[in-house]
Design an enzyme around this catalytic site. Structure first.
Site, PDB file in Angstrom:
ATOM      1  N   HIS A  48       3.814  40.685  71.408  1.00  0.00           N
ATOM      2  CA  HIS A  48       2.944  41.410  72.332  1.00  0.00           C
ATOM      3  C   HIS A  48       3.355  41.172  73.780  1.00  0.00           C
ATOM      4  O   HIS A  48       2.709  40.426  74.509  1.00  0.00           O
ATOM      5  CB  HIS A  48       1.480  41.007  72.098  1.00  0.00           C
ATOM      6  CG  HIS A  48       0.919  41.612  70.850  1.00  0.00           C
ATOM      7  ND1 HIS A  48      -0.127  41.063  70.147  1.00  0.00           N
ATOM      8  CD2 HIS A  48       1.250  42.741  70.184  1.00  0.00           C
ATOM      9  CE1 HIS A  48      -0.400  41.821  69.095  1.00  0.00           C
ATOM     10  NE2 HIS A  48       0.428  42.839  69.101  1.00  0.00           N
ATOM     11  N   HIS A 133      -6.731  42.553  64.747  1.00  0.00           N
ATOM     12  CA  HIS A 133      -5.468  41.975  65.218  1.00  0.00           C
ATOM     13  C   HIS A 133      -4.434  42.135  64.102  1.00  0.00           C
ATOM     14  O   HIS A 133      -4.754  41.938  62.929  1.00  0.00           O
ATOM     15  CB  HIS A 133      -5.663  40.496  65.581  1.00  0.00           C
ATOM     16  CG  HIS A 133      -4.451  39.906  66.234  1.00  0.00           C
ATOM     17  ND1 HIS A 133      -3.367  39.446  65.516  1.00  0.00           N
ATOM     18  CD2 HIS A 133      -4.125  39.741  67.542  1.00  0.00           C
ATOM     19  CE1 HIS A 133      -2.447  39.002  66.371  1.00  0.00           C
ATOM     20  NE2 HIS A 133      -2.890  39.173  67.602  1.00  0.00           N
ATOM     21  N   GLU A 135      -2.121  40.329  62.970  1.00  0.00           N
ATOM     22  CA  GLU A 135      -1.970  39.182  62.055  1.00  0.00           C
ATOM     23  C   GLU A 135      -3.086  39.154  61.022  1.00  0.00           C
ATOM     24  O   GLU A 135      -2.860  38.849  59.843  1.00  0.00           O
ATOM     25  CB  GLU A 135      -1.952  37.866  62.855  1.00  0.00           C
ATOM     26  CG  GLU A 135      -1.661  36.671  61.953  1.00  0.00           C
ATOM     27  CD  GLU A 135      -1.798  35.339  62.657  1.00  0.00           C
ATOM     28  OE1 GLU A 135      -1.400  35.231  63.839  1.00  0.00           O
ATOM     29  OE2 GLU A 135      -2.310  34.394  62.023  1.00  0.00           O
ATOM     30  N   THR A 174      -3.491  32.248  63.388  1.00  0.00           N
ATOM     31  CA  THR A 174      -2.728  31.133  63.988  1.00  0.00           C
ATOM     32  C   THR A 174      -2.972  30.969  65.486  1.00  0.00           C
ATOM     33  O   THR A 174      -2.601  29.945  66.053  1.00  0.00           O
ATOM     34  CB  THR A 174      -1.215  31.376  63.804  1.00  0.00           C
ATOM     35  OG1 THR A 174      -0.886  32.643  64.381  1.00  0.00           O
ATOM     36  CG2 THR A 174      -0.819  31.348  62.342  1.00  0.00           C
ATOM     37  N   CYS A 204      -1.448  27.353  65.093  1.00  0.00           N
ATOM     38  CA  CYS A 204      -0.086  26.817  65.126  1.00  0.00           C
ATOM     39  C   CYS A 204       0.114  25.821  66.267  1.00  0.00           C
ATOM     40  O   CYS A 204      -0.692  25.737  67.193  1.00  0.00           O
ATOM     41  CB  CYS A 204       0.919  27.960  65.209  1.00  0.00           C
ATOM     42  SG  CYS A 204       1.008  28.682  66.847  1.00  0.00           S
ATOM     43  N   SER A 232      -2.393  40.147  73.621  1.00  0.00           N
ATOM     44  CA  SER A 232      -1.859  38.903  73.062  1.00  0.00           C
ATOM     45  C   SER A 232      -3.013  37.932  72.855  1.00  0.00           C
ATOM     46  O   SER A 232      -3.624  37.456  73.819  1.00  0.00           O
ATOM     47  CB  SER A 232      -0.828  38.311  74.028  1.00  0.00           C
ATOM     48  OG  SER A 232      -0.658  36.941  73.770  1.00  0.00           O
ATOM     49  N   ASN A 234      -3.120  34.795  71.750  1.00  0.00           N
ATOM     50  CA  ASN A 234      -3.013  33.418  72.252  1.00  0.00           C
ATOM     51  C   ASN A 234      -3.079  33.370  73.776  1.00  0.00           C
ATOM     52  O   ASN A 234      -3.570  32.407  74.348  1.00  0.00           O
ATOM     53  CB  ASN A 234      -1.774  32.724  71.666  1.00  0.00           C
ATOM     54  CG  ASN A 234      -0.506  33.119  72.354  1.00  0.00           C
ATOM     55  OD1 ASN A 234      -0.188  32.576  73.396  1.00  0.00           O
ATOM     56  ND2 ASN A 234       0.202  34.087  71.798  1.00  0.00           N
ATOM     57  N   SER A 277       4.107  34.762  73.888  1.00  0.00           N
ATOM     58  CA  SER A 277       4.996  35.932  73.877  1.00  0.00           C
ATOM     59  C   SER A 277       5.487  36.303  75.283  1.00  0.00           C
ATOM     60  O   SER A 277       6.106  37.358  75.448  1.00  0.00           O
ATOM     61  CB  SER A 277       4.264  37.115  73.235  1.00  0.00           C
ATOM     62  OG  SER A 277       2.945  37.207  73.730  1.00  0.00           O
TER      63      SER A 277
HETATM   64  S1  SF4 Z   1       2.194  31.797  68.247  1.00  0.00           S
HETATM   65 FE1  SF4 Z   1       4.388  31.697  67.791  1.00  0.00          FE
HETATM   66  S2  SF4 Z   1       4.680  29.855  66.496  1.00  0.00           S
HETATM   67 FE2  SF4 Z   1       2.495  30.365  66.545  1.00  0.00          FE
HETATM   68  S3  SF4 Z   1       2.231  31.587  64.698  1.00  0.00           S
HETATM   69 FE3  SF4 Z   1       2.522  33.038  66.401  1.00  0.00          FE
HETATM   70  S4  SF4 Z   1       4.711  33.430  66.430  1.00  0.00           S
HETATM   71 FE4  SF4 Z   1       4.397  31.613  65.152  1.00  0.00          FE
END
Ligand code: SF4
Length: 322
Positions: A48, A133, A135, A174, A204, A232, A234, A277
Site C-alpha cells: 500500500h 482489508h 489481508e 498482522t 508481526c 495502509s 500498519n 510499506s
Molecule cells: S507488515 Fe510486513 S512483515 Fe508484517 S505481515 Fe505485513 S508484509 Fe509481513
C-alpha cells in the site's frame, strides 16, 4: 539578510519503514520484470504505497484488482500482493492457465495455515481484524464461507456469540494495534477460557517494533509525522499509537506536499516514523521539507534491531536457478 531558521529537534524512530515482507514483494515484481520482461501483472497494489506502485508501473508492472482484467492466454506472470489472497484466487489463476507468483508475506501465510489447522480440527475460527482489508479478505477466504467470524472491536468481542463456546480458536490480522488487540483478546479469553491462541503472536514483528518505537518517541515531541498511505493498516495504527501516547499533533502523510504547515510550522520537536510499506526516500523528502523551514537537529531513537529476511517466492527462485 535571511532570518535564522528556528531549531527543530527531530527524533527519528528506528525501526521504521520497509519490513521484510514488503521488501520481498517489491523484489519479486522487480525480479519478474528482469527475468520475463514486461508486462508483469500484479493483483492489487503490491504494497500500500502509491510511490512504490508508480515506480513499478514505470518499469512495466500492470496493476489489476481482479484476474479477469488480465488478458486471457497471456504468458506473463501474475503476482499476488504481500497481503495474501483467498484460496479461490490461485485456483482461478490455475483455471485460466496463468503463471502465478505468490508474493504473500510468509507471516500472513502463517496466519492462513493456523486458520486452516483450526478449521480441520473442527474449531470455529475468530479472526480479529478490520473488515474489507485485503489481508482479512485473504485470511477469511482460506476457509469456506461462514467458517470464520470477524471481530473488529472490543464491543463486538463482548457481544460475540460462538456456535460452540468450548471449541474456539483465534487468529489476528498482522498489522493491528497491539493495545487494541490485547484488549479484544482479554475480553474473549474471559468469556471463553478454552479458546485456543496462536503459538506465536500473529501481529508481526515489524508492526510491533514500529508501534513500540512510536510509543517511546511520541510523548517527547510536540508533533509526530508518520509517513504512509491512508489505506495502509500498519501506518494508520502508528498514527493512532502516537496520539494515544500523548502526542497532540500526529499526522499520516504520503508526501511532503501533504504536510499541514498550520500544525507543523511552529513546533520545537518532531517525531518521525514510517509504515512498513513506506520507502525511506519519502522520509528523506519529509525531512527536506522541514529543513527548508527549520534548522534540524536529528537524533535516531533505536528501539529494536531487525534482521528478518525472506527469500523470494519459490517460483522465482526455481526459474532463477535454471
Ligand atoms: S507488515 Fe510486513 S512483515 Fe508484517 S505481515 Fe505485513 S508484509 Fe509481513
Amino acid at each position: 539578510m535571511t532570518a535564522e531558521k528556528p531549531v527543530l529537534r527531530v527524533l527519528l524512530c528506528a525501526p521504521r519503514g520497509f519490513c521484510a515482507g514488503v521488501v520481498r514483494a517489491i523484489d519479486a515484481v522487480e525480479r519478474a520484470l528482469e527475468m520475463y520482461g514486461p508486462p508483469v501483472y500484479v493483483r492489487h497494489e503490491i504494497v500500500h504505497n502509491k510511490y512504490v506502485v508508480e515506480g513499478l508501473k514505470a518499469k512495466g508492472a500492470v496493476f489489476v484488482e481482479e484476474l479477469d482484467e488480465v488478458p486471457a492466454g497471456t504468458a506473463a506472470p501474475v503476482i499476488f500482493s504481500a497481503h495474501g489472497v483467498a484460496r479461490s484466487v490461485p485456483e482461478d489463476a490455475a483455471r485460466r492457465n496463468f503463471f502465478a507468483i505468490d508474493a504473500t508475506c510468509p507471516l500472513v501465510t502463517k496466519v492462513h495455515r493456523e486458520a486452516t489447522v483450526h478449521y480441520k480440527r473442527g474449531r470455529e475460527v475468530v479472526l480479529i481484524g478490520h473488515a474489507g482489508h485485503p489481508e482479512v479478505i485473504g485470511t477469511m477466504g482460506q476457509l469456506p464461507e461462514g467458517a470464520v467470524s470477524l471481530v473488529e472491536t472490543a464491543e463486538q468481542a463482548r457481544l460475540f456469540q460462538p456456535r460452540d463456546t468450548g471449541n474456539l480458536a483465534f487468529t489476528t490480522q498482522t498489522t493491528l494495534s497491539i493495545d487494541d488487540t490485547a484488549e479484544i483478546v482479554a475480553i474473549l479469553r474471559e468469556r471463553f477460557p478454552a479458546m485456543v491462541a496462536p503459538h506465536k503472536e500473529d501481529i508481526c514483528y515489524a508492526t510491533t517494533n514500529r508501534q513500540e518505537a512510536v510509543k517511546r518517541v511520541a510523548p517527547e515531541v510536540d508533533a509526530m509525522i508518520v509517513v504512509g498511505a491512508p489505506n495502509s493498516s500498519n501506518s494508520q495504527r502508528l498514527r493512532e499509537a502516537a496520539e494515544r501516547a500523548g502526542c497532540r499533533h500526529a499526522a499520516l502523510v504520503q508526501r511532503a506536499s501533504e504536510i499541514d504547515w498550520e500544525r507543523f510550522g511552529a513546533i520545537t520537536s518532531l517525531g518521525v516514523s514510517a509504515g512498513a510499506s513506506a520507502p525511506e526516500v519519502l522520509v528523506e523528502e519529509i525531512l527536506d521539507a522541514f529543513a527548508e523551514r527549520y534548522t534540524l537537529a536529528v537524533e535516531t531513537v533505536h528501539n529494536a534491531h531487525e534482521d528478518v529476511f525472506f527469500p523470494l517466492p519459490r517460483q522465482l527462485r526455481s526459474d532463477a536457478a535454471e
